[in-house]
Design an enzyme around this catalytic site. Structure first.
Site, PDB file in Angstrom:
ATOM      1  N   SER A 122      38.237  42.483  41.096  1.00 25.94           N
ATOM      2  CA  SER A 122      38.944  41.985  42.344  1.00 25.94           C
ATOM      3  C   SER A 122      39.915  43.260  42.688  1.00 25.94           C
ATOM      4  CB  SER A 122      39.455  40.841  41.987  1.00 25.94           C
ATOM      5  OG  SER A 122      40.088  40.225  43.096  1.00 25.94           O
ATOM      6  N   ASP A 255      30.596  34.732  46.033  1.00 26.59           N
ATOM      7  CA  ASP A 255      31.933  35.002  46.247  1.00 26.59           C
ATOM      8  C   ASP A 255      32.607  34.587  47.245  1.00 26.59           C
ATOM      9  OD1 ASP A 255      34.291  36.244  45.972  1.00 26.59           O
ATOM     10  OD2 ASP A 255      33.610  37.843  45.150  1.00 26.59           O
ATOM     11  N   HIS A 283      33.393  34.326  42.510  1.00 24.23           N
ATOM     12  CA  HIS A 283      34.211  35.647  42.511  1.00 24.23           C
ATOM     13  C   HIS A 283      34.446  36.344  41.114  1.00 24.23           C
ATOM     14  CE1 HIS A 283      37.153  38.806  43.936  1.00 24.23           C
ATOM     15  NE2 HIS A 283      38.119  38.156  43.279  1.00 24.23           N
TER      16      HIS A 283
END
Length: 329
Positions: A122, A255, A283
């Site tokens: 991320s 996601d 995610h």
């Protein structure tokens, strides 16, 4: 901490530039002297750094550390809490991608290493991209997991952090009763099992924002890379610089934070990269299926050669792609 990794994993803290940085360190058991408080013997294998995402911490990588231990992997793994996250200090500081990348470089320097394979999830994906671009001589391999910095689109939840009064909303969402409610939802609603790792990690991220200092660090970080329209920092125009750097891209097809299309985009832009999709994962694919993720990571590390480049080589590549306009008369 899982007992299967306790004998070869320890929590450490180091003060860098006056700020406390916490991290997990995991190395092969035969390098460990349990009665010695100083640095462990440096292993012969490669150093791997795992970088978490926004509002996260090193804890997100626990399932991967446990799986690496089960596999008796020989590598030295360093898992930091980024400044403003987890157990690390949360000062008024530089919370940009460049600032975080420099922090990773400095931690490696303190521990006596000058290069490593860098894995980022991320926001951490944006950090490791920046690391590879800023410090090519220090980056052996690159792994991007549901990475930021690859396109404008991003969840409204993250965009909301850039709005006025976000501080007040986050204070409510991070309330322990709200977090407990999310946890109960994950464990009781049918159909959430596959995404349990992702939802559980999201709940833990919200819980970390209960601390005012970490909440401010989150907002400073979010606003350095996001605006109300989405991500405003991206590396897509510079990804040609990673040519020759072994790169693995991992994404969950479900996601909801950063669309899987960004993974396909990165794969197309990074010559020779490898894209692995986790069907139905969210995610946090490394938390949804740590066994598969760790297997992919080990296979990638085992079957690629380090690709770090010198600063001079990086400069030549930049110059070759630049267009210098003629001087005016």
């Amino acid at each position: 901490m899982d007992t299967t990794i306790a004998r070869r994993t320890r929590r450490r803290t180091v003060v860098v530039h006056g700020e406390s940085v916490g991290f997990w360190e995991s190395i092969p058991a035969h390098h460990v002297d349990d009665g010695h408080e100083g640095p462990w013997t440096h292993p012969e294998g490669e150093v791997v750094v795992l970088v978490h995402g926004i509002a996260g911490s090193a804890e997100t990588w626990q399932p991967v550390l446990a799986e690496l231990a089960r596999r008796r992997d020989h590598r030295h793994v360093i898992v930091p809490d980024l400044v403003g996250h987890g157990s690390s200090s949360a000062p008024w500081a530089d919370y940009s991608l460049g600032g975080y990348a420099t922090g990773v470089r400095d931690l490696l320097a303190v521990l006596g290493y000058d290069h490593a394979a860098i894995v980022g999830h991320s926001l951490g994906g944006g950090v490791v991209q920046q690391f590879a671009l800023q410090f090519p001589e220090h980056c052996d391999r690159l792994v991007l997991v549901a990475s930021g910095g690859l396109g404008r689109e991003v969840s409204p939840v993250l965009r909301a952090a850039t709005l006025p009064f976000a501080e007040w909303v986050l204070a409510v969402l991070s309330n322990r009763h709200v977090v407990a409610g999310i946890d109960r939802l994950v464990h009781t609603v049918p159909g959430l099992g596959l995404l349990r790792g992702s939802v559980g990690e999201s709940a833990r991220s919200f819980a970390s924002l209960a601390d005012p200092d970490h909440r401010q660090a989150f907002l400073h970080t979010a606003r350095s890379v996001l605006d109300p329209g989405g991500q405003r920092v991206r590396a897509t125009e510079r990804l040609y610089l990673t040519e020759g750097l072994p790169t693995l891209i991992v994404w969950g097809t479900a996601d909801s934070m950063i669309p899987v299309a960004h993974g396909h985009r990165a794969h197309a832009l990074i010559p020779g990269s490898r894209l692995e999709l986790f069907e139905g994962a969210g995610h946090f694919p490394h938390a949804d299926d740590p066994v598969r993720f760790t297997g992919l990571l080990v296979d990638f590390l085992d079957h690629t050669e380090p690709g770090h480049r010198s600063v001079r080589e990086q400069a030549a590549r930049i110059a070759a792609h630049a267009e210098l306009e003629p001087a005016g008369g």
